[in-house]
Design an enzyme around this catalytic site. Structure first.
Site, mmCIF file in Angstrom:
data_model
loop_
_atom_site.group_PDB
_atom_site.id
_atom_site.type_symbol
_atom_site.label_atom_id
_atom_site.label_comp_id
_atom_site.label_asym_id
_atom_site.label_seq_id
_atom_site.Cartn_x
_atom_site.Cartn_y
_atom_site.Cartn_z
ATOM 1 N N ARG A 15 9.034 6.148 0.301
ATOM 2 C CA ARG A 15 9.418 6.614 -1.038
ATOM 3 C C ARG A 15 8.808 5.768 -2.156
ATOM 4 O O ARG A 15 8.804 6.174 -3.317
ATOM 5 C CB ARG A 15 10.943 6.646 -1.158
ATOM 6 C CG ARG A 15 11.571 7.853 -0.488
ATOM 7 C CD ARG A 15 13.080 7.830 -0.621
ATOM 8 N NE ARG A 15 13.697 6.896 0.330
ATOM 9 C CZ ARG A 15 15.006 6.640 0.371
ATOM 10 N NH1 ARG A 15 15.823 7.227 -0.494
ATOM 11 N NH2 ARG A 15 15.487 5.803 1.260
ATOM 12 N N LYS A 22 6.504 -2.216 1.357
ATOM 13 C CA LYS A 22 7.653 -2.181 0.444
ATOM 14 C C LYS A 22 8.202 -3.554 0.092
ATOM 15 O O LYS A 22 8.394 -3.870 -1.086
ATOM 16 C CB LYS A 22 8.772 -1.311 1.018
ATOM 17 C CG LYS A 22 9.970 -1.226 0.065
ATOM 18 C CD LYS A 22 10.992 -0.206 0.486
ATOM 19 C CE LYS A 22 11.889 -0.695 1.568
ATOM 20 N NZ LYS A 22 13.096 0.155 1.719
ATOM 21 N N GLN A 72 8.888 -4.870 15.449
ATOM 22 C CA GLN A 72 9.554 -3.627 15.828
ATOM 23 C C GLN A 72 8.501 -2.528 15.754
ATOM 24 O O GLN A 72 8.195 -2.011 14.682
ATOM 25 C CB GLN A 72 10.735 -3.315 14.891
ATOM 26 C CG GLN A 72 11.520 -2.091 15.331
ATOM 27 C CD GLN A 72 12.589 -1.673 14.320
ATOM 28 O OE1 GLN A 72 12.503 -2.032 13.133
ATOM 29 N NE2 GLN A 72 13.565 -0.915 14.769
ATOM 30 N N GLY A 77 16.071 2.437 14.206
ATOM 31 C CA GLY A 77 17.374 2.114 13.643
ATOM 32 C C GLY A 77 17.603 0.626 13.490
ATOM 33 O O GLY A 77 16.876 -0.210 14.044
ATOM 34 N N TYR A 100 18.471 -7.661 4.513
ATOM 35 C CA TYR A 100 17.332 -6.759 4.431
ATOM 36 C C TYR A 100 16.288 -7.324 3.464
ATOM 37 O O TYR A 100 16.626 -7.934 2.449
ATOM 38 C CB TYR A 100 17.792 -5.375 3.949
ATOM 39 C CG TYR A 100 18.650 -4.663 4.972
ATOM 40 C CD1 TYR A 100 18.086 -3.781 5.889
ATOM 41 C CD2 TYR A 100 20.019 -4.894 5.036
ATOM 42 C CE1 TYR A 100 18.866 -3.148 6.851
ATOM 43 C CE2 TYR A 100 20.806 -4.270 5.989
ATOM 44 C CZ TYR A 100 20.219 -3.393 6.890
ATOM 45 O OH TYR A 100 20.987 -2.778 7.836
ATOM 46 N N ASN A 227 14.543 1.321 -2.774
ATOM 47 C CA ASN A 227 13.925 2.348 -1.939
ATOM 48 C C ASN A 227 12.757 3.058 -2.609
ATOM 49 O O ASN A 227 11.941 3.677 -1.931
ATOM 50 C CB ASN A 227 14.973 3.385 -1.525
ATOM 51 C CG ASN A 227 16.028 2.788 -0.617
ATOM 52 O OD1 ASN A 227 15.710 2.103 0.347
ATOM 53 N ND2 ASN A 227 17.290 3.032 -0.940
ATOM 54 N N ASN A 376 -12.302 -33.565 -34.305
ATOM 55 C CA ASN A 376 -12.177 -32.337 -35.094
ATOM 56 C C ASN A 376 -13.336 -31.409 -34.754
ATOM 57 O O ASN A 376 -14.505 -31.787 -34.892
ATOM 58 C CB ASN A 376 -12.179 -32.632 -36.587
ATOM 59 C CG ASN A 376 -11.894 -31.373 -37.399
ATOM 60 O OD1 ASN A 376 -10.757 -31.036 -37.674
ATOM 61 N ND2 ASN A 376 -12.952 -30.651 -37.776
ATOM 62 N N ALA A 422 -22.536 -29.196 -40.037
ATOM 63 C CA ALA A 422 -22.300 -27.756 -39.919
ATOM 64 C C ALA A 422 -23.607 -26.988 -39.782
ATOM 65 O O ALA A 422 -24.608 -27.318 -40.407
ATOM 66 C CB ALA A 422 -21.511 -27.260 -41.126
ATOM 67 N N ARG A 439 -31.041 -28.148 -38.022
ATOM 68 C CA ARG A 439 -31.176 -26.848 -38.661
ATOM 69 C C ARG A 439 -32.426 -26.876 -39.543
ATOM 70 O O ARG A 439 -32.891 -27.936 -39.950
ATOM 71 C CB ARG A 439 -29.933 -26.514 -39.502
ATOM 72 C CG ARG A 439 -29.647 -27.481 -40.618
ATOM 73 C CD ARG A 439 -28.275 -27.254 -41.210
ATOM 74 N NE ARG A 439 -28.012 -28.106 -42.362
ATOM 75 C CZ ARG A 439 -26.823 -28.331 -42.887
ATOM 76 N NH1 ARG A 439 -25.757 -27.771 -42.335
ATOM 77 N NH2 ARG A 439 -26.662 -29.099 -43.955
#
Length: 464
Positions: A15, A22, A72, A77, A100, A227, A376, A422, A439
């Site tokens: 489901r 699950k 299992q 069951g 569970y 579920n 900085n 800068a 630069r």
């Protein structure tokens, strides 16, 4: 008394309509079976056996050495599932708790109380029950005049009087271990489903003159099994409320619990304030006197005392004492930010270390870098760490100043107290105390702007 646990986790969970097995679906950041295993560990169970079926390899990979496993192969069951553990536990003396893997809300305190009643009454079996507002579809607990359990009646078999009973079977029990496996041998599959039911053990024990008791869970939500996706969301909501409440009781201010998402393993110190829209995930640890949020998203992150994080995403990183992060910062894995730092708006850190008192105030990327104390880093600065093939390191010394719009082409070092002007693109190391300018010299061409505009206008006109 030796206490053992059997966790039933063999169902496919059709489901859920999911490729994920699950019990591995997460609730508040942890797979459901993980919550259950944590519960039995806290309840001092000495051995834990997980019964696996569909998705066995995935469950075993998640649990690892935290439990023993039995397979299992066919789901016949609950009684059949428990019998698969007989080879491991059948000869043990003591008490066995059965839970569970899809009941993540049961608590260790409730399991301990269940065990306490079981021992006090000398019971062969004790069932965990809950009183619910709507028992429709659930097995009812029928008690005798002495208050003991006579039997469990499924919804379809209830008389009108029994249908009014609101005490239901959660499907969780504790048993005298030897008597459990002896009784399981007498369980048959002569029923409409052709399955071996664990509930039949209670009737077998009672008819043999054994005492069967019941303990009522203090919160009916503890018996909620997941579920489908609807149930998953309901479990998430219930557990989230429980987690938030525990933090509040521990001294954390949570402004809007309904709009705050805190996963199960998160730790938060007292006098911290959590604002709405915040997601705290994984192994996140937050200190005292912090301000988190609004809209902070932290995963596996350490935040020291007095820090502030707002409108930011942080993953697998550490934030120092008194440091401010955000708004709109992104701190990626491997980053370590010292104390009294400032990480401002639209700053991204990746695998970067910042020393105490350093600032990256806005619009910068610092990746694969070691930044010293009291540095900085100006607006728009970038550590250029990737050449298309390799990641390289940028190192910035204590007290250095990196101006706005600077590109530091890694690998490169900026020494203690150095100053990068800068707009520079730095490709060579800057020694301590030096000033770097990288630069082109500015050239102004008189009246040239008008010529460019005229040329562009003419081109536009000719294109019509």
């Amino acid at each position: 008394m030796k206490v053992m646990a059997i966790v039933l986790a063999a169902g496919q969970g059709k489901r859920m309509k999911s490729k994920l097995y699950k019990v591995l679906h997460p609730v508040c950041g942890k797979p459901m079976v993980g919550h259950v295993l944590q519960t039995v560990k806290e309840a001092a169970c000495e051995r834990t056996v997980v019964v696996v079926g569909h998705g066995a390899e995935a469950v075993q990979a998640y649990v690892g050495g935290g439990a023993e496993f039995v397979l299992q192969e066919k789901q016949l069951g609950t009684g059949h599932a428990v019998r698969q553990a007989e080879a491991l536990l059948g000869d043990e003396e003591g008490t066995t708790v059965i839970l569970y893997g899809d009941t993540p809300l049961v608590t260790s305190g409730t399991i301990q109380s269940l065990l306490g009643l079981h021992t006090e009454r000398g019971a062969a079996a004790t069932v965990l029950t809950a009183v619910v507002p709507n028992p429709q579809g659930l097995g009812r607990i029928v008690r005798g005049e002495d208050g003991r359990v006579q039997r469990i009646v499924e919804q379809k078999d209830c008389t009108p009087e029994q249908a009014e009973i609101t005490e239901i079977n959660t499907g969780m029990y504790c048993f005298d271990n030897k008597k459990l496996f002896e009784a399981l041998k007498l369980v048959t599959n002569e029923n409409a489903q052709g399955e071996f039911y664990l509930t039949d053990v209670l009737e077998i024990l009672r008819k043999a003159g054994e005492t069967v008791e019941a303990y009522v869970a203090p919160d009916f939500a503890e018996g909620v099994g997941v579920n489908d996706r609807v149930g998953l969301a309901e479990a998430e909501q219930l557990m989230r409320a429980r987690i938030v409440r525990a933090h509040q009781i521990g001294g954390v201010t949570i402004i809007d619990p309904a709009a705050t998402y805190i996963e199960a393993d998160v730790v938060i110190g007292s006098d911290t304030v959590i604002y709405p829209g915040s997601f705290l995930r994984g192994k996140t640890v937050i200190g005292e006197d912090c301000v988190i949020g609004p809209s902070a998203d932290l995963t596996d992150t350490i935040v020291a005392n007095g820090a502030e994080v707002k409108h930011s995403v942080i993953a697998e990183a550490s934030i120092g004492e008194g440091t401010s992060v955000g708004p709109f910062a992104y701190i990626r894995p491997g980053s370590k930010v010292g104390k009294d730092c400032k990480i401002g708006d639209f700053v991204e850190l990746k695998n970067a270390e910042l020393g105490d008192g350093s600032k990256v105030s806005h619009l910068s990327y610092v990746g694969d870098a070691k930044v010293g104390k009291d540095v900085n880093i100006g607006c728009g600065a970038i550590t250029v760490n990737y050449d298309g093939f390799n990641k390289s390191l940028t190192e910035i010394g204590d007290g250095a100043f990196v101006g706005s719009n600077v590109n530091l082409i890694a690998p490169v070092k900026v020494g203690d107290g150095a100053y990068v002007v800068a707009g520079s693109t730095v490709t060579h190391d800057v020694p301590a105390g030096d000033l770097a300018i990288a630069r082109e010299r500015q050239v102004n061409k008189a009246g040239y702007a008008d010529k460019i505009r005229a040329r562009a206008k003419a081109k536009k006109e000719s294109a019509k």
